[in-house]
Enzyme design. Structure first.
Site, PDB file in Angstrom:
ATOM      1  N   GLU A  21       0.860  -1.187   0.000  1.00 41.80           N
ATOM      2  CA  GLU A  21       0.000   0.000   0.000  1.00 41.80           C
ATOM      3  C   GLU A  21       0.892   1.230   0.000  1.00 41.80           C
ATOM      4  OE1 GLU A  21      -3.688   0.655   2.542  1.00 41.80           O
ATOM      5  OE2 GLU A  21      -2.327   2.174   3.345  1.00 41.80           O
ATOM      6  N   HIS A  82      -7.962   3.154  -4.326  1.00 40.30           N
ATOM      7  CA  HIS A  82      -8.986   3.172  -3.274  1.00 40.30           C
ATOM      8  C   HIS A  82     -10.041   4.223  -3.629  1.00 40.30           C
ATOM      9  CE1 HIS A  82      -6.178   1.422   0.082  1.00 40.30           C
ATOM     10  NE2 HIS A  82      -5.937   0.898  -1.101  1.00 40.30           N
ATOM     11  N   GLY A 113     -14.795   4.967   4.228  1.00 44.24           N
ATOM     12  CA  GLY A 113     -14.026   6.142   4.645  1.00 44.24           C
ATOM     13  C   GLY A 113     -14.183   6.338   6.139  1.00 44.24           C
ATOM     14  N   ASP A 114     -13.181   6.935   6.757  1.00 42.11           N
ATOM     15  CA  ASP A 114     -13.219   7.129   8.209  1.00 42.11           C
ATOM     16  C   ASP A 114     -14.121   8.289   8.583  1.00 42.11           C
ATOM     17  OD1 ASP A 114     -11.848   5.186   9.658  1.00 42.11           O
ATOM     18  OD2 ASP A 114      -9.928   5.940   8.899  1.00 42.11           O
ATOM     19  N   ALA A 129     -19.764   0.799   2.810  1.00 40.87           N
ATOM     20  CA  ALA A 129     -19.011   0.447   1.597  1.00 40.87           C
ATOM     21  C   ALA A 129     -19.815  -0.470   0.682  1.00 40.87           C
ATOM     22  CB  ALA A 129     -17.701  -0.223   1.990  1.00 40.87           C
ATOM     23  N   LYS A 168     -20.460  -7.375   1.845  1.00 35.63           N
ATOM     24  CA  LYS A 168     -19.613  -6.770   0.800  1.00 35.63           C
ATOM     25  C   LYS A 168     -19.303  -7.802  -0.286  1.00 35.63           C
ATOM     26  CE  LYS A 168     -16.815  -4.521   4.046  1.00 35.63           C
ATOM     27  NZ  LYS A 168     -15.877  -3.476   4.522  1.00 35.63           N
ATOM     28  N   GLN A 179      -7.274  -4.933   7.684  1.00 37.20           N
ATOM     29  CA  GLN A 179      -6.672  -3.930   8.556  1.00 37.20           C
ATOM     30  C   GLN A 179      -5.408  -4.536   9.162  1.00 37.20           C
ATOM     31  OE1 GLN A 179      -5.955  -1.024   9.310  1.00 37.20           O
ATOM     32  NE2 GLN A 179      -8.028  -0.345   9.784  1.00 37.20           N
TER      33      GLN A 179
HETATM   34  P1  FAD Z   1     -17.990  -0.474   6.002  1.00 36.86           P
HETATM   35  O1  FAD Z   1     -17.762  -1.827   5.465  1.00 36.86           O
HETATM   36  O2  FAD Z   1     -19.097   0.328   5.446  1.00 36.86           O
HETATM   37  O3  FAD Z   1     -18.183  -0.588   7.587  1.00 36.86           O
HETATM   38  C1  FAD Z   1     -18.270   0.577   8.395  1.00 36.86           C
HETATM   39  C2  FAD Z   1     -18.966   0.245   9.702  1.00 36.86           C
HETATM   40  O4  FAD Z   1     -20.350  -0.019   9.447  1.00 36.86           O
HETATM   41  C3  FAD Z   1     -18.432  -1.013  10.375  1.00 36.86           C
HETATM   42  O5  FAD Z   1     -18.519  -0.835  11.766  1.00 36.86           O
HETATM   43  C4  FAD Z   1     -19.396  -2.102   9.918  1.00 36.86           C
HETATM   44  O6  FAD Z   1     -19.389  -3.190  10.803  1.00 36.86           O
HETATM   45  C5  FAD Z   1     -20.702  -1.327   9.880  1.00 36.86           C
HETATM   46  N1  FAD Z   1     -21.674  -1.829   8.897  1.00 36.86           N
HETATM   47  C6  FAD Z   1     -21.421  -2.247   7.634  1.00 36.86           C
HETATM   48  N2  FAD Z   1     -22.572  -2.585   7.017  1.00 36.86           N
HETATM   49  C7  FAD Z   1     -23.568  -2.374   7.913  1.00 36.86           C
HETATM   50  C8  FAD Z   1     -24.997  -2.516   7.881  1.00 36.86           C
HETATM   51  N3  FAD Z   1     -25.640  -2.967   6.783  1.00 36.86           N
HETATM   52  N4  FAD Z   1     -25.710  -2.180   8.986  1.00 36.86           N
HETATM   53  C9  FAD Z   1     -25.093  -1.712  10.118  1.00 36.86           C
HETATM   54  N5  FAD Z   1     -23.738  -1.565  10.201  1.00 36.86           N
HETATM   55  C10 FAD Z   1     -23.002  -1.869   9.109  1.00 36.86           C
HETATM   56  N6  FAD Z   1      -9.889   5.096   4.591  1.00 36.86           N
HETATM   57  C11 FAD Z   1      -9.744   6.145   3.753  1.00 36.86           C
HETATM   58  O7  FAD Z   1     -10.292   7.213   4.002  1.00 36.86           O
HETATM   59  N7  FAD Z   1      -8.977   6.036   2.621  1.00 36.86           N
HETATM   60  C12 FAD Z   1      -8.369   4.884   2.274  1.00 36.86           C
HETATM   61  O8  FAD Z   1      -7.687   4.818   1.238  1.00 36.86           O
HETATM   62  C13 FAD Z   1      -8.499   3.751   3.137  1.00 36.86           C
HETATM   63  N8  FAD Z   1      -7.920   2.571   2.835  1.00 36.86           N
HETATM   64  C14 FAD Z   1      -8.135   1.486   3.660  1.00 36.86           C
HETATM   65  C15 FAD Z   1      -7.592   0.248   3.297  1.00 36.86           C
HETATM   66  C16 FAD Z   1      -7.787  -0.860   4.112  1.00 36.86           C
HETATM   67  C17 FAD Z   1      -7.194  -2.182   3.719  1.00 36.86           C
HETATM   68  C18 FAD Z   1      -8.538  -0.743   5.310  1.00 36.86           C
HETATM   69  C19 FAD Z   1      -8.748  -1.930   6.198  1.00 36.86           C
HETATM   70  C20 FAD Z   1      -9.087   0.482   5.666  1.00 36.86           C
HETATM   71  C21 FAD Z   1      -8.901   1.595   4.840  1.00 36.86           C
HETATM   72  N9  FAD Z   1      -9.450   2.846   5.149  1.00 36.86           N
HETATM   73  C22 FAD Z   1      -9.298   3.908   4.312  1.00 36.86           C
HETATM   74  C23 FAD Z   1     -10.181   3.026   6.414  1.00 36.86           C
HETATM   75  C24 FAD Z   1     -11.702   2.789   6.250  1.00 36.86           C
HETATM   76  O9  FAD Z   1     -12.249   3.829   5.473  1.00 36.86           O
HETATM   77  C25 FAD Z   1     -12.294   2.779   7.652  1.00 36.86           C
HETATM   78  O10 FAD Z   1     -11.903   1.632   8.351  1.00 36.86           O
HETATM   79  C26 FAD Z   1     -13.775   3.011   7.731  1.00 36.86           C
HETATM   80  O11 FAD Z   1     -14.086   3.372   9.064  1.00 36.86           O
HETATM   81  C27 FAD Z   1     -14.624   1.811   7.371  1.00 36.86           C
HETATM   82  O12 FAD Z   1     -14.529   1.538   6.043  1.00 36.86           O
HETATM   83  P2  FAD Z   1     -15.204   0.198   5.436  1.00 36.86           P
HETATM   84  O13 FAD Z   1     -15.110   0.314   3.983  1.00 36.86           O
HETATM   85  O14 FAD Z   1     -14.686  -1.024   6.079  1.00 36.86           O
HETATM   86  O15 FAD Z   1     -16.718   0.434   5.921  1.00 36.86           O
END
Ligand code: FAD
Length: 291
Positions: A21, A82, A113-114, A129, A168, A179
């Protein structure tokens, strides 16, 4: 090349892909500096390189797409761009898709996204996501998504986190990147649970060699990863000796990677922090070179 194809071909050949990465350098000359970083990382021979983007409507996704395209075009290494859905409208997402396509991006890591610190999620059409994955897959991208060996920081129940992972995959994700995690037993337990939940897409394991106490403290508070006692002992032992701490961090990652390779994981993904020295050390560990 599509990343799902990379995993497929590697599995048939009995090996596990190694990926890196990198992040777009901040400030001026982003693309020039990214070119230098990407050239050095590509020279280490990864199967693919993924490029992060910052979240939110004003995120740097155009630099991300350009850097990913440059990695494939200039260095012949497959790349993943990403893309975060946070704060986007459906129209914004359609624009991002067009921009990624126009840049020549083939693989996308779909993320929510965070959450901005201490604030609510910005308004937009997507909460998770999984909601942006179908449009990306329909647009022809090979889509990956994030996985969390210890559960996502906002989700207290690992089983629920894994159910969200499955959503997903069902939405069209064909590979996962985890992570960072410092404990391989935790990773193996997670892989077992994911398999039992019907996750069949390859899961590549994210490993971050720690570089300093501040860096690692910031990171674990952001993502909720645990610090096992051996890591805490290293941080305490070398608190006043940054060089030794860095060497110990790389050595810890080397041992994790050797064990993951012996365990037969689908792949290893190195959080290089744009440092070729980190990438080289990881590759040496996975090739079994002497430490
Ligand atoms: P999601 O999969 O949407 O999950 C987010 C939260 O919602 C989780 O707690 C999940 O359990 C919950 N959830 C999911 N679906 C549901 C549902 N249907 N109902 C209720 N709850 C639900 N961030 C950046 O800004 N830029 C980057 O380039 C970036 N790269 C990353 C690369 C990797 C490998 C990883 C692991 C993380 C990265 N991140 C990045 C961080 C990421 O954006 C954060 O961890 C963010 O908080 C969650 O993203 P996600 O896509 O996993 O979210």
């Amino acid at each position: 090349m599509r990343v799902d194809q990379i995993f497929h071909e590697a599995k048939a050949a009995g090996r596990a892909p190694v990926s890196f990465e990198m992040f777009p350098p901040k400030g001026e000359l982003t693309l020039e500096r990214a070119h230098t970083a990407a050239e050095a990382l590509s020279a280490c021979g990864p199967d693919f390189i993924s490029v992060t983007c910052s979240a939110g409507g004003t995120g740097n996704s155009s630099a991300t797409a350009q850097i990913a395209a440059m990695i494939s075009h200039d260095f012949g290494v497959s790349a993943v761009a990403h893309l975060t859905g946070i704060g986007l409208t459906r129209g914004d997402l359609a624009e991002r898709i067009e921009a990624y396509r126009a840049a020549g991006v083939e693989n996308v890591l779909a993320l929510r996204g965070d959450r901005p610190q201490g604030a609510a999620l910005p308004e937009g059409d997507f909460s998770y996501a999984a909601e942006i994955i179908p449009a990306l897959a329909e647009a022809g991208f090979c889509v990956g998504a994030a996985a969390y060996p210890e559960g996502h920081i906002e989700c207290d129940d690992l089983a629920e986190s894994i159910r969200h992972l499955r959503l997903k995959q069902d939405a069209g994700a064909s590979f996962f990147v985890t992570q960072l995690c410092f404990d391989n037993e935790t990773i193996y337990r997670f892989l077992d649970l994911a398999e039992r939940a019907g996750i069949t897409a390859p899961i590549t394991i994210g490993i971050m060699p720690f570089m300093g106490k501040q860096q690692i403290t910031r990171t674990v508070f952001l993502c909720g990863t645990s610090l096992p006692s051996p890591v805490i002992k290293i941080l305490a032992r070398y608190e006043d000796d940054p060089e030794s701490l860095m060497a110990a961090g790389i050595d810890y990652a080397r041992r994790q990677l050797e064990d993951l390779a012996a365990h037969g994981v689908d792949g290893c993904h190195i959080y290089t922090m744009n440092r070729p020295s980190v990438a080289r050390a990881a590759m040496a560990a996975l090739r079994g070179d002497a430490a």
